[in-house]
Design a protein around this motif. Structure first.
Motif, PDB file in Angstrom:
ATOM      1  N   ARG A 425      36.712  65.004 -13.956  1.00 30.21           N
ATOM      2  CA  ARG A 425      36.088  65.742 -12.841  1.00 30.21           C
ATOM      3  C   ARG A 425      34.870  64.999 -12.318  1.00 30.21           C
ATOM      4  O   ARG A 425      34.605  64.987 -11.109  1.00 30.21           O
ATOM      5  CB  ARG A 425      35.701  67.153 -13.283  1.00 30.21           C
ATOM      6  CG  ARG A 425      36.866  68.127 -13.373  1.00 30.21           C
ATOM      7  CD  ARG A 425      36.358  69.563 -13.458  1.00 30.21           C
ATOM      8  NE  ARG A 425      35.575  69.794 -14.655  1.00 30.21           N
ATOM      9  CZ  ARG A 425      36.087  70.165 -15.829  1.00 30.21           C
ATOM     10  NH1 ARG A 425      37.414  70.328 -15.947  1.00 30.21           N
ATOM     11  NH2 ARG A 425      35.313  70.366 -16.873  1.00 30.21           N
ATOM     12  N   ARG A 428      36.135  62.430 -10.011  1.00 28.42           N
ATOM     13  CA  ARG A 428      36.705  62.990  -8.785  1.00 28.42           C
ATOM     14  C   ARG A 428      35.637  63.280  -7.741  1.00 28.42           C
ATOM     15  O   ARG A 428      35.823  63.027  -6.546  1.00 28.42           O
ATOM     16  CB  ARG A 428      37.472  64.279  -9.129  1.00 28.42           C
ATOM     17  CG  ARG A 428      38.187  64.918  -7.950  1.00 28.42           C
ATOM     18  CD  ARG A 428      38.742  66.275  -8.355  1.00 28.42           C
ATOM     19  NE  ARG A 428      37.650  67.202  -8.683  1.00 28.42           N
ATOM     20  CZ  ARG A 428      37.812  68.281  -9.449  1.00 28.42           C
ATOM     21  NH1 ARG A 428      38.981  68.546 -10.010  1.00 28.42           N
ATOM     22  NH2 ARG A 428      36.776  69.077  -9.692  1.00 28.42           N
ATOM     23  N   ASP A 429      34.506  63.803  -8.178  1.00 28.00           N
ATOM     24  CA  ASP A 429      33.453  64.224  -7.242  1.00 28.00           C
ATOM     25  C   ASP A 429      32.319  63.213  -7.115  1.00 28.00           C
ATOM     26  O   ASP A 429      31.351  63.451  -6.379  1.00 28.00           O
ATOM     27  CB  ASP A 429      32.868  65.565  -7.710  1.00 28.00           C
ATOM     28  CG  ASP A 429      33.925  66.653  -7.843  1.00 28.00           C
ATOM     29  OD1 ASP A 429      34.891  66.624  -7.059  1.00 28.00           O
ATOM     30  OD2 ASP A 429      33.783  67.511  -8.735  1.00 28.00           O
ATOM     31  N   ALA A 432      31.023  61.490  -3.505  1.00 31.18           N
ATOM     32  CA  ALA A 432      30.385  62.463  -2.616  1.00 31.18           C
ATOM     33  C   ALA A 432      29.046  62.925  -3.173  1.00 31.18           C
ATOM     34  O   ALA A 432      28.076  63.113  -2.421  1.00 31.18           O
ATOM     35  CB  ALA A 432      31.315  63.655  -2.394  1.00 31.18           C
ATOM     36  N   LEU A 433      28.977  63.099  -4.492  1.00 35.59           N
ATOM     37  CA  LEU A 433      27.741  63.564  -5.121  1.00 35.59           C
ATOM     38  C   LEU A 433      26.609  62.569  -4.912  1.00 35.59           C
ATOM     39  O   LEU A 433      25.506  62.942  -4.472  1.00 35.59           O
ATOM     40  CB  LEU A 433      27.980  63.787  -6.617  1.00 35.59           C
ATOM     41  CG  LEU A 433      26.734  64.105  -7.452  1.00 35.59           C
ATOM     42  CD1 LEU A 433      26.165  65.461  -7.070  1.00 35.59           C
ATOM     43  CD2 LEU A 433      27.067  64.059  -8.955  1.00 35.59           C
TER      44      LEU A 433
END
Length: 569
Positions: A425, A428-429, A432-433
């Motif tokens: 996870r 995956r993020d 953008a984070l």
């Protein structure tokens, strides 16, 4: 008559041969970056002529031609910063000074934190402590008991947080405790490591080494062995370890004649790759996507404000795909050096991030689960170190400590844990984070009209400066005074671990802004509107020329006319 005719033919052939050589030499020159970094041999020659000089006294505070009122603010700010750093790291600073007397690495690092003109002032007044005794979460504790948010990333090792790696090491030691440090015989878990790395890399075979530099050495040696070609191509500014076979410029004493340093992201480079027949491999550092054709940004070369970093993933990905196509067509081995970027920018590294499959990939840093390691992955036919039909024609590479049980066990735990859904996870993020955090900090800096911004490739950041000046190198010490731990390269490379929470990041942002505000208040970013990056470079050239001329006459090492204002050009 016959002799005359033969001579004429010989002259024509000689002229044709010479013109052909000149043509291919010109094509190669056109593919080189115009900077000194793009011309390795020239850079080495120029480096020998750069004289040492330094600023002392008043010149330390007005070498950019600042008025006395600004110079006085700088003096007071410098003294306050020195007192603040010395008071906070007294024990650590003393031990660091003791280490420097006997540890050559420390001597080098401390001498190249800042531009050499300011070296003595920093050594005498701002030298940071380099001794710590604990880490937890996103922070490191020095031996004076102060906790600092870690922006060094341990040079790339720390992707998931120090607690993650301490746990990998502890569990790994338990897994091989009965075997201990037995070398030359493999522990059973090595096979599991190999299968997992093959799956991640998409390649057929694996070899283990003790460092990323060693892995790169073996990759380029095997590429030459199997292609029968002599040269490798590296891109301007890229770093692939300290071995002179991939670093032919400044810092290398041996003459290197089998390396082409070409422009990154350039059509002329592709033309050279398509037409030359002596190129064995192309070596790519995906981290260069943040600053193509520029060296890794460090504060030791931060003499003005023209540091340029910008990341365009679509454009760089397109470049890598075109590079892949040409290498395939010409039988050139494409090597991704993921010692730094592997497991940081994506689970599958740059190959996954940019969607390009390499022929060979090197890993290191974080893959050892916190312990030193280098790994080479490659296709079957490229990894073989001998020829079946010529038994004495071998490509030798062997290290006594390769596949050390404790390293392999820590790696095994690491490879298991990155399969955990919580880690997946994070990947995956992740992009953008970190893009959001960069935007948040830059917006806050812009609101306060502070002349600094940050750019990033995921969690790898560089600080850039929007106002021309000669004192940007000082910002690293203001950051340290606010409790932010940096590597010796300073603001050129900030490396965050992926366990930073929003609360952690907010604390870093607050300290970052406080440091920039103090730097501004102390007058270091003064500019009268006439001070440009170009004028700063011209001033430095004049200083060097004056120092060189005076040096021939036996003069001292202080900068000539350091405090005089820069005249209009």
């Amino acid at each position: 008559m016959g002799a005359t005719y033969a001579l004429a033919v010989l002259v024509i052939l000689l002229v044709a041969f010479t013109l052909n050589r000149l043509y291919w030499r010109l094509e190669l020159s056109r593919a080189k970056h115009p900077s000194l970094q793009g011309h390795s041999k020239m850079a080495r020659r120029v480096a020998r002529w750069v004289p040492f000089y330094e600023f002392q006294g008043d010149a330390l505070f007005n070498c950019d031609g600042a008025p006395e009122s600004i110079a006085q603010r700088r003096r007071e700010g410098f003294q306050a910063l020195s007192a603040r750093l010395r008071g906070a790291t007294s024990e650590s600073g003393q031990l660091t000074s003791s280490l420097e007397q006997h540890l050559s690495d420390t001597q080098f690092i401390n001498s190249y934190r800042v531009p050499f003109q300011f070296r003595s002032a920093v050594r005498d007044h701002l030298m940071p402590g380099m001794v710590a005794d604990a880490s937890a979460g996103t922070r490191i504790r020095d031996i004076d008991g102060h906790w600092h948010y870690d922006l060094s990333g341990s040079y790339g090792v720390n992707v998931f947080g120090y607690d993650f790696y301490k746990s990998c090491i502890d569990e790994g030691v338990n897994r091989v405790r009965n075997l201990g440090p037995v070398l030359g015989t493999y522990h059973p878990l090595v096979l599991d490591n190999v299968e997992r790395i093959k799956d991640i890399s998409g390649l057929d075979e694996v070899s283990f080494h003790m460092s990323g530099t060693e892995a790169v050495m073996q990759a380029t040696r095997l590429a030459r062995y199997h292609t029968g070609r002599s040269h490798l191509v590296r891109f301007c500014g890229a770093y692939h370890g300290w071995w002179d076979g991939v670093q032919p410029g400044i810092g290398t004493q041996r003459a290197v004649n089998d390396v082409y340093t070409l422009k990154d992201m350039d059509q002329q480079t592709l033309r050279v790759l398509r037409t030359r027949t002596d190129i064995a491999c192309v070596l790519v550092s995906p981290f260069q996507a943040l600053h193509p054709n520029g060296g890794a940004p460090g504060d030791a070369t931060l003499v003005n404000s023209d540091r340029h970093c910008a990341f365009d993933p679509d454009r760089y990905g397109d470049w890598l795909r075109r590079l892949r196509e040409v290498c395939t067509q010409r039988g050139i081995v494409l090597i991704f050096d993921e010692v730094f970027s592997g497991f940081r920018i994506a689970y599958g590294g740059a190959q996954e991030y940019f969607g390009v499959q390499a022929d060979m990939v090197t890993y290191g840093k974080t893959l050892g689960g916190g312990l030193p390691v280098g790994v080479l992955c490659g296709q079957h036919h490229l990894m073989k170190r001998f020829r079946d039909d010529r038994p004495t024609d071998v490509c030798f590479a062997r290290g006594t400590f390769n596949a050390h049980p404790y390293v392999m066990a820590s790696m095994n735990v690491f490879l298991e844990r990155i399969q955990d859904p919580s880690i997946r996870r994070v990947y995956r993020d992740m992009r953008a984070l970190w893009d959001r955090r960069v935007e948040q900090l830059n917006h806050a800096l812009e609101l306060r009209q502070l002349p600094v911004r940050v750019v990033n490739l995921v969690s790898i950041w560089s600080v850039i400066y929007s106002r021309p000046g000669r004192y940007n190198w000082l910002f690293q010490f203001y950051l340290r005074a606010e409790g932010l731990h940096l590597s010796w390269t300073g603001t050129g490379r900030l490396i965050f671990s992926h366990n930073y929470t929003d609360e952690d990041f907010d604390a870093v942002q607050h300290r970052f802004i406080a440091a920039a505000s103090s730097m501004e208040a102390d007058g270091w970013w003064w500019n009268d509107g006439r001070l440009t990056n170009k004028r700063i470079k011209k001033q430095i050239l004049r200083e060097m020329l004056g120092c060189w001329l005076r040096g021939r006459g036996g003069a001292g090492r202080h900068a000539p006319a350091a405090g005089s204002p820069i005249p209009d050009q």
